[in-house]
Write an enzyme that holds these catalytic residues in place. Sequence first.
Site, mmCIF file in Angstrom:
data_model
loop_
_atom_site.group_PDB
_atom_site.id
_atom_site.type_symbol
_atom_site.label_atom_id
_atom_site.label_comp_id
_atom_site.label_asym_id
_atom_site.label_seq_id
_atom_site.Cartn_x
_atom_site.Cartn_y
_atom_site.Cartn_z
ATOM 1 N N GLY B 475 2.563 5.421 -4.192
ATOM 2 C CA GLY B 475 1.393 5.924 -3.480
ATOM 3 C C GLY B 475 0.659 4.801 -2.778
ATOM 4 N N THR B 627 -3.261 0.718 4.609
ATOM 5 C CA THR B 627 -2.825 0.884 3.219
ATOM 6 C C THR B 627 -3.445 -0.199 2.330
ATOM 7 O OG1 THR B 627 -0.788 -0.384 3.595
ATOM 8 C CG2 THR B 627 -0.652 1.997 3.875
ATOM 9 N N GLU B 698 -4.396 -5.022 -7.094
ATOM 10 C CA GLU B 698 -5.222 -5.148 -8.290
ATOM 11 C C GLU B 698 -6.445 -6.035 -8.058
ATOM 12 O OE1 GLU B 698 -1.604 -6.255 -10.301
ATOM 13 O OE2 GLU B 698 -2.035 -4.796 -11.869
#
Lengths: 329, 736
Positions: B475, B627, B698
């Site tokens: 995703g 993205t 992250e």
Amino acid sequence: MRPFDYQRPAGADEAGRLAAEPAARFIAGGTNLLDLMKLEVETPERLVDINGLGLRDIEETDEGGLRIGALVTNGDLSADHRVRHDYPVLARALLAGASGQLRNKATTGGNLLQRTRCGYFYEPTAPCNKREPGSGCGAIGGYNRIHAILGASEHCIATHPSDMAVAMRALDAIVETVKSDGSTRELTLAELYRLPGDTPEKETDLEAGELITAVRLPAPIGGTQIYRKVRDRASYAFALVSIAAAVRLADGKIETARLAFGGLAHMPWRDEAVENLLVGEAPSDALFGKAADTLLSDAKGQGDNDFKIPLVRRTLVAVLREATGSTQQ
Amino acid sequence: MNTHVMDKPVGRTRLDDRTQDIIGKPLDRYEGALKVTGTAPYSHEHLQGEDVAYGFLVLSSIGKGKVTSIDTSAAMEIEGVLSVVEGDNIPRASAEPMSDGHKMANGGVFHYGQPIAFVVAKTFEIARQAAHLVKAAYEEEEGRFKLSDEKGRARISDGGVMESDTKRGDFEKAFEKAEVQYDETFTTPSQSASAMEPHATVAKWDGDQLTIWSSGQLVSSNTTQIATGVGIEESQIHFICPYIGGGFGSKLGIGPEAVLAALAAKKVGKPVKVALTRQQVYQATSRRSEAIQRIRIGCTKEGRITAIAHENWLANSEGNDFFEPAGVSTVFLYAGEDRLVTHRVAQTDVLMTSAVRAPGEAVGLLALENAMDELAEKLGLDPIEFRKINEPDKNPQDDTPFSSRKLLECYEEGAKRFGWTDRPEKPGARREGDWLIGYGMAAGSRKNMIVPSSADVELTADGRLTIRSSMTDIGTGTYTILSQIAAEVLGLPIDRVDVELGDSRLPSGSGSGGSFGANSAGSSVYVACEDLIAQLAKRLDVDPESLTLKDGFAIAGNRQVPIGEIAGGQTLLASGSIKPGETAENTHQASYGAHFCEVGVNAVTGEARVRRLLTVAAAGRIFNEKTAKSQCYGGQIWGIGGALMEDLVVDARSGMIVNHNLAEYHVPVNADIQNLEVVLLDEHDPYGSPLAGKGIGELALAGVGAAVTNAIYNACGARVRDYPMTLDKIIAGMTV
């Protein structure tokens, strides 16, 4: 989920007869019941689907109030212009509950009868007197952040999760039912709901097969109406504390004060002594503090939910200040 | 196979030339339309309409002990029940990431809600009903369910993603001598990744060949884990996972249902489908460890850190050595000569702990960045100024140079854009009605790495390129960025590039995890494309350097040839692999960011709402601005959740996870999210990969929560060192 018999009766009488056995359940929106059936927290042998019964109208009554059909959805009810105009506390409570998708499915009758969100009730392997009488209460001594501080018992400390019912309790709503023998009756919310005592599995006074057909709101009471819901996130969370208030002033004194509380007890909570204390008095922080003292005189925390006691006090004082237009003193 | 080992910094590449001008562009996701129209099949949606059976897990109802017997008679009596799989070989939970296989139950119960049997039936509903009728008898033992009770028995583990201990100099001595000392202990709760798609598998046998459709982030090791559990060779398994509905670490190791589905499918002679229920995802996969973190910082009166320590106590279940590396950033984020970072793991009888998005940083930076904020105030310094004073010019742990580090630029750009100078002077200084307004900031860092990864590219005569790798797209946009990298390097219009991922028969990709996916898999595609260019150049008899590739044409001198025609109608194949090398040792690599947050705290109820959140980050080359930013928005939202609400609650008496559903395990909803902004600074890291990129997925979470809670302090004076920072704790701590 266990297999079950499924019936779609054409009329309320037939619905009542079909549901007259203990292992039968009415189903309307199903937003709560189906989840509980999947988990086998609820294991009905028969579902009586009442969606074909009509009961979707909101009518004006001769007394100048509203009669809300049991199958009116929470979404429709919150959008009704009469509700928005004359009973704003109800519209606000409805919109504070669940999510748009759920409100489009959930009904007025079903909302009143939704079950607690206690984690021990929801986990079939945990002890829970409400789900399995005699098995004990997991929440006492366990995780009880969302649990009751008023009216609880040593057998159950669950709370009622509805927002709508809190506003309805403040508005003195009347629940109309039809029993399986065809007779009808009316109940206040105080009469509808029970405290857990030693039978927490019995949450209402309704008999097997007794169907809620409508909720009646008395004529509008006006005043300033507030629904204040305090929760752990901005939406899609049950109330830690909620307050439905309808307050009217006359000549600088409180003429009417209707206050109902969510998140505190096994039922939407209302305390006449609190309201009586306020009526006839001039608004002040001292008065509001006394009201909180009275409300909370028997309050008992369970550990994780101890914070609710000061939180109710703070929220009540703030709601009363707002409702009376008084400033901090 | 063309292999690039990252031993040296990369020079100028075709990605810098930007001939096609597609790298970095904010393209929509390649598979986005499929996903929003429901036509991208997720694992459980395979074999629709075929004759299949359905499985359902039976979970333990005790926290610790042994299963003495399992009575399946009532379950087997239900019409439509085909089999109940029981016995020793039941996975306890998900497999540990990159492990060879699951820890098996072998009749033991290691946590409440552990798989103990698996029911297979004609329909999902029958399987679920029968699962409730499987009755287990137990020999129950006293369990250990609370980290704080077990802390004294915590031990060093060598099974983490970093060393248990990193030390430099003599921390204790330096701390004792420090002019200003800070010493506080924080607790952070357990969390669940709560991916939208639950763990799910479809297993189908053809003779001794097994096809598995399952939701896994790492195809290679997930295949190994299934082979071990089922007792067959990896070569017998075809593992397929083209689309994954979120993983966040919870699908690094394969879920417990995959092995059971395969065993059951063998037993009942037809394919078996299984999807965990939401409750089972919380109970039987993996979770983030709760943590106890002690931070000590010693500094001069002027604010120069001389000693810094971050000691951590984490939990895991018996036999599992992973620990949440909560101190990972403290090793290198700030200067200071004497340093100490330790991790100790205590055994508890609760679901195993494993990687959840930004393992380490997600909770470790809550503590460190709160501590920095508190200490700045104690010193009378602006929090940014304090951090600037302690910005190291090389890795303070071992003096290696930073490969790239734009943290100071992140502070400056962030402060300017956010309006940091308007920060309320002290708690209570700004009020709007019942709302107290506060600003907070925090730094963020995420250790960078690449891992081995391979890809093939195939150029056909019509000028189309197909990229193939067992890499996954969870995703995050992998399909899209891989096509952008290839299109830029080969000068192809983006619509002429196809990507096939998530299949064990394709070249072994890195998989998705640790923010290494885009950089690793993307590098292998880059290397394969370079090889393809060499082939093209050879056929054109030119030097590859002199070949310009643009809009599907190869241009050399005065020749311009459609790229597909160079091989004279043949299909060209090239392979590429990337491996980490010496740059991982001789430079220190990390991505950096700074977060700025404005909160409102309700003075009456203590409710905290994030009004705006700005992240300025530098993470090497950005392959797709859209993205990349989407990853950051997601990270910001995770940060808000971690600060204010996420809390996986374990009943300390039984070990039961109490809030195992999305109504009671709170993550932020739309109404919690107001104004999010992400700014990505221009940066290339030539040591990070041939793409000059670094990880970002992250980083965007690392430190966010501390910016939120530092803002809460600035609004109302509440310092809460016990996360999440719920309204009850805020009320108790409010000073205004």
